[in-house]
Design an enzyme around this catalytic site. Structure first.
Site, mmCIF file in Angstrom:
data_model
loop_
_atom_site.group_PDB
_atom_site.id
_atom_site.type_symbol
_atom_site.label_atom_id
_atom_site.label_comp_id
_atom_site.label_asym_id
_atom_site.label_seq_id
_atom_site.Cartn_x
_atom_site.Cartn_y
_atom_site.Cartn_z
ATOM 1 N N GLY A 36 -1.333 1.466 10.105
ATOM 2 C CA GLY A 36 0.011 1.755 10.630
ATOM 3 C C GLY A 36 0.064 3.190 11.125
ATOM 4 O O GLY A 36 0.513 3.473 12.245
ATOM 5 N N HIS A 37 -0.434 4.111 10.296
ATOM 6 C CA HIS A 37 -0.450 5.516 10.697
ATOM 7 C C HIS A 37 -1.358 5.735 11.911
ATOM 8 O O HIS A 37 -0.995 6.438 12.854
ATOM 9 C CB HIS A 37 -0.986 6.395 9.562
ATOM 10 C CG HIS A 37 -0.150 6.392 8.319
ATOM 11 N ND1 HIS A 37 -0.563 5.803 7.147
ATOM 12 C CD2 HIS A 37 1.071 6.927 8.050
ATOM 13 C CE1 HIS A 37 0.361 5.974 6.213
ATOM 14 N NE2 HIS A 37 1.370 6.650 6.736
ATOM 15 N N GLN A 61 12.111 14.426 -0.833
ATOM 16 C CA GLN A 61 12.621 13.124 -0.409
ATOM 17 C C GLN A 61 12.400 12.035 -1.460
ATOM 18 O O GLN A 61 12.749 10.878 -1.239
ATOM 19 C CB GLN A 61 12.027 12.714 0.936
ATOM 20 C CG GLN A 61 10.580 12.271 0.902
ATOM 21 C CD GLN A 61 10.060 12.050 2.309
ATOM 22 O OE1 GLN A 61 9.940 12.979 3.103
ATOM 23 N NE2 GLN A 61 9.762 10.796 2.633
ATOM 24 N N LYS A 151 8.812 0.637 10.905
ATOM 25 C CA LYS A 151 8.914 0.202 9.503
ATOM 26 C C LYS A 151 10.023 0.966 8.781
ATOM 27 O O LYS A 151 10.717 0.424 7.943
ATOM 28 C CB LYS A 151 7.587 0.413 8.792
ATOM 29 C CG LYS A 151 7.591 -0.247 7.465
ATOM 30 C CD LYS A 151 6.371 0.070 6.668
ATOM 31 C CE LYS A 151 6.812 0.274 5.243
ATOM 32 N NZ LYS A 151 6.608 1.600 4.756
ATOM 33 N N SER A 187 1.597 -0.197 4.095
ATOM 34 C CA SER A 187 2.301 0.915 3.466
ATOM 35 C C SER A 187 1.367 1.580 2.466
ATOM 36 O O SER A 187 0.559 0.899 1.818
ATOM 37 C CB SER A 187 3.537 0.380 2.730
ATOM 38 O OG SER A 187 4.017 1.349 1.828
ATOM 39 N N SER A 188 1.483 2.890 2.350
ATOM 40 C CA SER A 188 0.642 3.609 1.381
ATOM 41 C C SER A 188 0.885 3.076 -0.028
ATOM 42 O O SER A 188 -0.029 3.034 -0.854
ATOM 43 C CB SER A 188 0.963 5.103 1.416
ATOM 44 O OG SER A 188 0.829 5.582 2.732
ATOM 45 N N ARG A 189 2.114 2.658 -0.296
ATOM 46 C CA ARG A 189 2.444 2.192 -1.651
ATOM 47 C C ARG A 189 1.806 0.835 -1.962
ATOM 48 O O ARG A 189 1.730 0.464 -3.135
ATOM 49 C CB ARG A 189 3.961 2.116 -1.837
ATOM 50 C CG ARG A 189 4.616 3.486 -1.922
ATOM 51 C CD ARG A 189 6.096 3.375 -2.272
ATOM 52 N NE ARG A 189 6.746 4.666 -2.369
ATOM 53 C CZ ARG A 189 7.268 5.339 -1.350
ATOM 54 N NH1 ARG A 189 7.200 4.830 -0.127
ATOM 55 N NH2 ARG A 189 7.846 6.507 -1.533
HETATM 56 P P1 AMP Z 1 4.628 7.847 5.644
HETATM 57 O O1 AMP Z 1 3.264 8.411 5.427
HETATM 58 O O2 AMP Z 1 4.904 6.614 4.827
HETATM 59 O O3 AMP Z 1 5.711 8.882 5.561
HETATM 60 O O4 AMP Z 1 4.649 7.329 7.140
HETATM 61 C C1 AMP Z 1 4.365 8.182 8.210
HETATM 62 C C2 AMP Z 1 4.755 7.494 9.496
HETATM 63 O O5 AMP Z 1 3.998 6.296 9.647
HETATM 64 C C3 AMP Z 1 6.238 7.095 9.512
HETATM 65 O O6 AMP Z 1 6.770 7.342 10.797
HETATM 66 C C4 AMP Z 1 6.171 5.618 9.209
HETATM 67 O O7 AMP Z 1 7.272 4.887 9.720
HETATM 68 C C5 AMP Z 1 4.880 5.216 9.895
HETATM 69 N N1 AMP Z 1 4.358 3.981 9.317
HETATM 70 C C6 AMP Z 1 4.196 3.707 8.001
HETATM 71 N N2 AMP Z 1 3.753 2.451 7.836
HETATM 72 C C7 AMP Z 1 3.655 1.912 9.080
HETATM 73 C C8 AMP Z 1 3.252 0.622 9.582
HETATM 74 N N3 AMP Z 1 2.881 -0.352 8.776
HETATM 75 N N4 AMP Z 1 3.269 0.447 10.912
HETATM 76 C C9 AMP Z 1 3.648 1.437 11.760
HETATM 77 N N5 AMP Z 1 4.034 2.657 11.345
HETATM 78 C C10 AMP Z 1 4.037 2.892 10.030
#
Ligand code: AMP
Length: 280
Positions: A36-37, A61, A151, A187-189
């Site tokens: 995703g990232h 956050q 997402k 998702s990272s989680r």
């Molecule tokens: P995070 O590391 O969770 O803060 O996410 C960083 C960025 O990656 C944010 O803009 C999220 O919306 C995006 N992101 C996270 N998961 C996905 C995914 N599965 N598909 C597309 N973008 C994602």
């Protein structure tokens, strides 16, 4: 790919490297990267001379200290993925770089009612923290383009408001959600789920598909109840199952015949909170 830990060094570098035809695309992340990232990074790399990715697990956050403490950290692997995806610059600041102890508290941006519903209601203070860190990043980097994932639909809307509030020329690009084969949004989680939980968590996406397929056929109140029952059957605790107008996130009691809508779901599984949404 060049890595910076200090905001000042990064700023000096950017001042030298950026020109009118070498514009900057920015991808903020909290690390523990997945496809995703990297889809955000690839898009930025295709559209901008310089792509900068930040990796910062922003403490302000997190409304749940346990969620913060166990947030996955995989820096070496993240850097390898970023190099391969075409990032030019990675910013990995310490907390003091973003929130200098000798500086006044970062001003608070109030997103208004948009910050009070859905994620804002379930995670008090979350969007305040998101706005704080994004304000810091945006004013430091002043990127021409900002890449964020659909997402986090509500987060995209709030950051878009923040950009306007700060009167920046940054353009926000919202990138479609990248999913696992069974539909689970990456998702990272997800790394915190056991294998059986990982399989059950696809029920979030099944809810979204069901909400979409029953549009115009079944009242939303009925579909909502079915979705909550499905989630509970699979061992998830639903936080919300909602539909809203896509352009302003105004929650709807029933399907609208005219407006573009978004379906949004959040649920917990074994202490891990998962969210997802679908334009319907
Ligand atoms: P995070 O590391 O969770 O803060 O996410 C960083 C960025 O990656 C944010 O803009 C999220 O919306 C995006 N992101 C996270 N998961 C996905 C995914 N599965 N598909 C597309 N973008 C994602």
């Amino acid at each position: 790919m060049i890595i910076f830990k200090k905001a000042e060094d990064l700023k000096t570098y950017l001042d030298a490297e950026r020109t009118e035809d070498r514009i900057l695309g920015f991808v903020p992340t909290m690390g523990a990267l997945h496809q995703g990232h990297t889809s955000l990074v690839r898009q930025s790399a295709a559209e901008n001379a310089l792509t900068l990715v930040s990796i910062f697990v922003n403490p302000t956050q997190f409304n749940d200290p346990l969620d913060f403490a166990r947030y996955p950290k995989t820096l070496d692997r993240d850097l390898a993925l970023l190099e391969e995806a075409g990032a030019d610059i990675v910013f990995v600041p310490d907390e003091e770089e973003i929130y200098p102890p000798d500086e006044e508290e970062v001003p608070v941006f109030d997103p208004g009612p948009l910050g009070q519903i859905l994620e804002g209601k379930a995670r008090p203070g979350h969007f305040r923290g998101v706005s704080q860190v994004m304000r810091r990043f945006l004013l430091l980097l002043r990127p021409e383009r900002l890449y964020m994932g659909q997402k986090d639909f509500q987060q995209c809307m709030i950051v878009d408001q923040l950009i306007r509030h700060l009167e920046l020329r940054t353009r926000l690009l919202i990138i479609p959600t990248v999913r696992e084969e069974d539909g689970l949004a990456m998702s990272s989680r997800n790394r915190l789920l056991t294998e059986p939980q990982r399989i059950l968590s696809a029920s979030l996406y099944q809810c979204l598909i069901s909400i979409e397929s029953k549009k115009g056929k079944t009242p939303f109140a009925v579909v909502k109840k079915e979705c909550e029952d499905l989630l509970r059957d699979k061992g998830l605790e639903p936080d919300y199952v909602e539909i809203a107008e896509a352009h302003n996130l105004r929650l709807l009691d029933d399907y609208s015949r005219t407006e573009p809508m978004v379906a949004l779901v959040a649920a917990r599984l074994g202490g891990v909170r998962l969210i997802d949404n679908l334009l319907i």
